[in-house]
Structures are given as structure tokens and as C-alpha cells.
Design a protein around this motif. Structure first.
Motif, PDB file in Angstrom:
ATOM      1  N   PRO A 102      66.847  66.277 -36.075  1.00 42.18           N
ATOM      2  CA  PRO A 102      67.470  65.124 -35.492  1.00 42.18           C
ATOM      3  C   PRO A 102      68.429  64.565 -36.482  1.00 42.18           C
ATOM      4  N   GLU A 103      68.551  64.698 -37.782  1.00 44.63           N
ATOM      5  CA  GLU A 103      69.735  64.184 -38.626  1.00 44.63           C
ATOM      6  C   GLU A 103      70.982  65.260 -38.413  1.00 44.63           C
ATOM      7  N   ASN A 104      70.736  66.159 -38.076  1.00 38.65           N
ATOM      8  CA  ASN A 104      71.952  67.107 -37.928  1.00 38.65           C
ATOM      9  C   ASN A 104      72.572  66.835 -36.385  1.00 38.65           C
ATOM     10  N   TYR A 105      71.708  66.544 -35.748  1.00 37.71           N
ATOM     11  CA  TYR A 105      72.047  66.157 -34.114  1.00 37.71           C
ATOM     12  C   TYR A 105      72.804  64.841 -34.087  1.00 37.71           C
ATOM     13  N   ILE A 106      72.515  64.041 -34.975  1.00 32.83           N
ATOM     14  CA  ILE A 106      73.304  62.733 -35.167  1.00 32.83           C
ATOM     15  C   ILE A 106      74.666  63.077 -35.896  1.00 32.83           C
ATOM     16  N   SER A 107      74.335  63.684 -37.104  1.00 30.26           N
ATOM     17  CA  SER A 107      75.609  63.694 -37.897  1.00 30.26           C
ATOM     18  C   SER A 107      76.692  64.715 -37.325  1.00 30.26           C
ATOM     19  N   LYS A 108      76.374  65.893 -36.900  1.00 27.37           N
ATOM     20  CA  LYS A 108      77.189  67.160 -36.481  1.00 27.37           C
ATOM     21  C   LYS A 108      77.459  66.680 -34.985  1.00 27.37           C
ATOM     22  N   LEU A 109      76.890  66.296 -34.102  1.00 31.48           N
ATOM     23  CA  LEU A 109      77.035  66.009 -32.563  1.00 31.48           C
ATOM     24  C   LEU A 109      77.537  64.891 -32.232  1.00 31.48           C
ATOM     25  N   GLN A 117      80.913  55.631 -31.702  1.00 32.12           N
ATOM     26  CA  GLN A 117      80.783  54.361 -32.399  1.00 32.12           C
ATOM     27  C   GLN A 117      79.965  53.493 -31.836  1.00 32.12           C
ATOM     28  N   GLU A 118      79.444  53.566 -30.587  1.00 26.73           N
ATOM     29  CA  GLU A 118      78.507  52.788 -30.025  1.00 26.73           C
ATOM     30  C   GLU A 118      77.413  53.697 -29.085  1.00 26.73           C
ATOM     31  N   ALA A 119      76.156  53.663 -29.254  1.00 30.04           N
ATOM     32  CA  ALA A 119      75.177  54.437 -28.382  1.00 30.04           C
ATOM     33  C   ALA A 119      74.453  53.794 -27.351  1.00 30.04           C
ATOM     34  N   ALA A 131      61.782  67.811 -30.288  1.00 29.24           N
ATOM     35  CA  ALA A 131      62.018  66.423 -29.783  1.00 29.24           C
ATOM     36  C   ALA A 131      61.680  65.487 -30.857  1.00 29.24           C
ATOM     37  N   SER A 132      61.736  65.734 -32.102  1.00 27.66           N
ATOM     38  CA  SER A 132      61.137  64.696 -33.123  1.00 27.66           C
ATOM     39  C   SER A 132      62.051  63.613 -33.451  1.00 27.66           C
ATOM     40  N   GLY A 133      63.383  63.682 -33.068  1.00 28.42           N
ATOM     41  CA  GLY A 133      64.083  62.430 -32.868  1.00 28.42           C
ATOM     42  C   GLY A 133      63.885  61.261 -31.883  1.00 28.42           C
ATOM     43  N   ASP A 134      63.878  60.278 -32.000  1.00 29.86           N
ATOM     44  CA  ASP A 134      63.673  59.163 -31.052  1.00 29.86           C
ATOM     45  C   ASP A 134      64.555  57.841 -31.297  1.00 29.86           C
ATOM     46  N   VAL A 135      64.060  56.814 -30.628  1.00 31.23           N
ATOM     47  CA  VAL A 135      64.791  55.497 -30.801  1.00 31.23           C
ATOM     48  C   VAL A 135      64.928  55.103 -32.177  1.00 31.23           C
ATOM     49  N   GLU A 136      63.888  55.286 -32.719  1.00 35.58           N
ATOM     50  CA  GLU A 136      63.689  54.723 -34.189  1.00 35.58           C
ATOM     51  C   GLU A 136      64.642  55.436 -35.193  1.00 35.58           C
ATOM     52  N   THR A 137      64.553  56.823 -34.909  1.00 39.51           N
ATOM     53  CA  THR A 137      65.459  57.627 -35.660  1.00 39.51           C
ATOM     54  C   THR A 137      66.980  57.129 -35.683  1.00 39.51           C
ATOM     55  N   LEU A 138      67.372  56.862 -34.268  1.00 39.22           N
ATOM     56  CA  LEU A 138      68.804  56.146 -34.051  1.00 39.22           C
ATOM     57  C   LEU A 138      68.870  54.997 -34.558  1.00 39.22           C
TER      58      LEU A 138
END
Length: 311
Positions: A102-109, A117-119, A131-138
Motif C-alpha cells: 500500500p505504501e508503494n502504491y501511494i508513493s510511486k503510483l 493532490q486531492e483524492a 488489498a491490505s490498503g484501505d481508507v484508513e491507510t490513505l
């Protein structure tokens, strides 16, 4: 709208407001999410973007049953384009993306590629390996100031949470009226008209035949009130979905009789919109019995079309 079909094509992006999700069906909940994304982009002077995958992630993972599409790819793109979105990131869900943390998904993608800038996402959005990333991760990354986050609550109609899964079920049950209500448009199939057995013509009800796409969700066998669009004109019609049990053994297909229409459509492209299922498909004892039933079906369908026009 500019479409990016490969991740390698996405370089030097301007700041974006990104709507994230599968958007299969682009139903009313999806439309709300995208509309808010476009509105925020306009208010902030950024570009609006929709991020989705060109293939369903579940199908790459190999889970059964296979997830079938509600919309053809070209229809999905057209509908999103009509909502005044600037960019569509329509990239394949690959093994590499599947194994991203999830961390790489956010930072790299999301941040690295899309310059997000806004999601915007739904309450149940998940991403990253298993599917370990979710709204709380964001939310954690948003709290660190990496981007703004807007999470939409479940979009409900008639007390039901609208979802692509629910809409697939409605189509498979033949409930075209609820499908229309949740999608905001009719369920439709389209393609090139193929040669059938020409029986319809011999009994006074010529039909235009379409093969069903195995990748698309399809309605149950039966008779439907429909509209058929050919060459930009929308005609009242009636459609049988099924295997023609009265006359033999055939693969499931879609045959449409267009009212007050006498053109030959073999090889032409048509689109059939489903309004209402009127009955299941039956096996009749004779062609004469079938013809009588088709006559009654047509009378009912014409009455339904007149009722729609009067509303």
C-alpha cells in the motif's frame, strides 16, 4: 479527455484531483464521486482525473467466478468523458501492481505518477498487496500532508447501497427497471448484426441478431421491451434473449424485432437498450403457437412504448 492506457505514458503530470475505483457500470454512486472530483479540480485550478484498471483485478488474481463487465470499454470511456474529466488513467492491473505494498502504491503510483493532490474514493476502497490498503491507510498519508482526502459514504437508493455487484445481480435476474434506476441509464448490448436462421422473417417478425460477449454480464432468457439504435436513430423494439427452444438447439443470443422498420441490417452495428422483461423464454408446441405468442408480445411492447412517450 486524454486517456493513458499504459503506466509508462504517464510522465510529468500537472497537479491532479483523482477519483479512484473500478467504475464498472459508472453507476450513480460513481457519478457522484466523479462529479465531486471534477468540481474540486475546477475550484482549485487543478486537473481532474479518473484512475481505474482496464482489467478487473479479481480476474488477474484468478478468483472464481470471473467478474463480468457491465459496460463495454468504449461506453465506459464515453460516459466518463461526458462528465468533463480531463484525464483517465486506464492502465492494466499487472502482477507488479498486484504485489505493490500500500505504501508503494501511494508513493510511486498515486503521488509519484499521477501527481495527486486531492483524492476521492468510496468508503470501501481497497488497494495494494492482498488489498491490505484501505481508507484508513490513505487517511494516515493525508494527515501527513501528502494529499487531501475525500471519502464518500455509501450511495443509497430505495434503502439499498448501490454497487456494481448489486447491479450485476439485477441484470442477471432480468430486473431492468431497477438496473436503469441504479445506473442512471438502460443496460445495453451492442455489436455487429450476424446472420440468424431467418425464421423470424418467414413468420412475419424479422429480427436483427447479436452474439453475446462472454466478458459481459447478460440477462436471463426471456422477452424484453427494448429500444434499438441504428445509425444514430433510436427505434422502439422487442427483443428475445435465449436459445430458441421451439425450433432447435442454439447458442444463447439476442434477437431484436424493430417496429415499423424494413431495412436489412446484416453486418451493421446496432445497440439494444433493455427497458423491461415481460416474460421468460418458453418452448412452444408449434410454430403457429409461437407466432401467436410473439404477436401478443409485440402488442404489449408497443403499449409499453406508448406509455413511455406519454409520460
Amino acid at each position: 479527455m486524454k486517456i493513458f492506457d499504459k503506466i509508462e505514458e504517464i510522465t510529468d503530470m500537472e497537479p491532479t484531483v483523482v477519483a479512484m475505483g473500478n467504475f464498472d457500470g459508472v453507476h450513480k454512486g460513481h457519478q457522484e464521486l466523479i462529479s465531486r472530483t471534477v468540481s474540486t479540480a475546477k475550484d482549485t485550478g487543478m486537473k481532474s482525473a479518473v484512475f481505474t484498471f482496464s482489467n478487473h483485478p479479481r480476474n488477474l488474481i484468478g478468483k472464481e467466478p470471473k467478474v463480468k463487465n457491465i459496460l463495454y470499454k468504449e461506453d465506459k470511456i464515453r460516459i466518463i468523458d461526458e462528465m468533463h474529466v480531463d484525464y483517465m488513467f486506464n492502465i492494466p492491473f499487472t502482477e507488479e501492481i498486484m504485489h505493490m505494498s500500500p505504501e508503494n502504491y501511494i508513493s510511486k503510483l498515486l503521488v509519484g505518477k499521477f501527481n495527486m493532490q486531492e483524492a476521492y474514493c468510496g468508503f470501501n476502497y481497497r488497494f495494494g498487496y492482498h488489498a491490505s490498503g484501505d481508507v484508513e491507510t490513505l487517511m494516515r498519508y493525508s494527515m501527513e500532508g501528502q494529499f487531501g482526502l475525500h471519502v464518500l459514504e455509501p450511495y443509497k437508493l430505495d434503502g439499498n447501497i448501490i454497487s456494481s455487484t448489486l447491479i450485476r445481480s439485477l441484470i442477471e435476474e432480468g430486473d431492468m427497471e431497477k438496473t436503469h434506476s441504479y445506473l442512471g441509464r438502460c443496460y445495453a448490448v451492442g455489436g455487429e448484426v450476424v446472420v440468424g436462421n431467418k425464421l423470424g422473417k418467414t413468420i412475419g417478425f424479422p429480427t436483427s441478431n447479436l452474439m453475446l460477449d462472454d466478458d459481459m454480464v447478460s440477462p436471463p432468457n426471456g422477452v424484453y421491451v427494448t429500444y434499438c439504435t441504428y445509425n444514430g436513430v433510436r427505434y422502439p423494439s422487442i427483443t428475445n434473449v435465449g436459445v430458441k427452444p421451439t425450433i432447435g438447439v442454439y447458442n444463447k443470443n439476442v434477437e431484436t424485432h424493430i417496429f415499423n422498420f424494413d431495412k436489412e441490417l446484416y453486418g451493421k452495428v446496432i445497440r439494444v437498450e433493455f427497458m423491461k422483461r415481460t416474460r421468460p423464454e418458453y418452448k412452444f408446441n408449434s410454430l403457429e403457437e409461437l407466432k401467436k405468442q410473439i404477436t401478443n408480445d409485440c402488442i404489449s411492447a408497443r403499449a409499453y412504448h406508448r406509455q413511455i412517450k406519454e409520460v
